[in-house]
Design a protein around this motif. Sequence first.
Motif, mmCIF file in Angstrom:
data_model
loop_
_atom_site.group_PDB
_atom_site.id
_atom_site.type_symbol
_atom_site.label_atom_id
_atom_site.label_comp_id
_atom_site.label_asym_id
_atom_site.label_seq_id
_atom_site.Cartn_x
_atom_site.Cartn_y
_atom_site.Cartn_z
ATOM 1 N N MET A 109 0.840 -1.208 0.000
ATOM 2 C CA MET A 109 0.000 0.000 0.000
ATOM 3 C C MET A 109 0.868 1.248 0.000
ATOM 4 O O MET A 109 0.582 2.214 -0.708
ATOM 5 N N GLU A 112 1.953 1.857 -3.444
ATOM 6 C CA GLU A 112 0.902 2.116 -4.433
ATOM 7 C C GLU A 112 0.081 3.375 -4.188
ATOM 8 O O GLU A 112 -0.370 4.003 -5.139
ATOM 9 N N LEU A 113 -0.156 3.719 -2.928
ATOM 10 C CA LEU A 113 -1.021 4.852 -2.620
ATOM 11 C C LEU A 113 -0.220 5.989 -2.007
ATOM 12 O O LEU A 113 0.580 5.779 -1.113
ATOM 13 N N PRO A 116 -2.692 7.943 1.694
ATOM 14 C CA PRO A 116 -4.065 7.437 1.795
ATOM 15 C C PRO A 116 -4.758 7.905 3.076
ATOM 16 O O PRO A 116 -4.115 8.035 4.122
ATOM 17 N N GLU A 120 -9.325 4.794 2.694
ATOM 18 C CA GLU A 120 -8.514 4.118 1.674
ATOM 19 C C GLU A 120 -7.674 3.004 2.308
ATOM 20 O O GLU A 120 -7.517 1.936 1.724
ATOM 21 N N TYR A 124 -8.012 -0.899 1.346
ATOM 22 C CA TYR A 124 -6.842 -1.626 0.846
ATOM 23 C C TYR A 124 -6.590 -2.897 1.652
ATOM 24 O O TYR A 124 -6.195 -3.924 1.106
#
Length: 159
Positions: A109, A112-113, A116, A120, A124
């Motif tokens: 995470m 990728e984010l 967040p 979110e 995830y």
Amino acid sequence: MEIQFTLNKKQVTAEVGPDTVLLGVLRDLGCKSVKCGCETTNCGLCTVWIDGKSRLSCSVLAASVGGHEITTLEGVEEEAAEFGRFLAAEGGEQCGFCSPGFIMNVLAMKRELEDPDLEEIKEYLAGNLCRCTGYMSQLRAIQKYMAAQKEKDGKEALA
């Protein structure tokens, strides 16, 4: 059949049957962080990265990973230990059985984010089950870890 793939940055070869799942192969290769908790893709304990993306190794046929890169918790120990300190500080480690899969998803995470929010993060990590906790200590640890990583990345960009 024989397959070759990269496991935690090392080339490996394994003999697999047509119905062999990746989870068993990884455990046979010494990756004991990869655990079986449900055999139904519902708990997240068997989470690994295949070519950098989180996948449940209990649902991946081993024959399909030939030529791919597999990462387990053993392959990201330093980064995992850093997050683990946040988890422990918030009392979120509990018994630790679910921690390897959970940590693999938190680290994915982070990659990728960007920044967040709480919803979110929850979305995830929806596939990671912990039988010991109400998740609040884990969520606090994630938020503090993500904030610390953002600050660290900002300092490195200025250097």
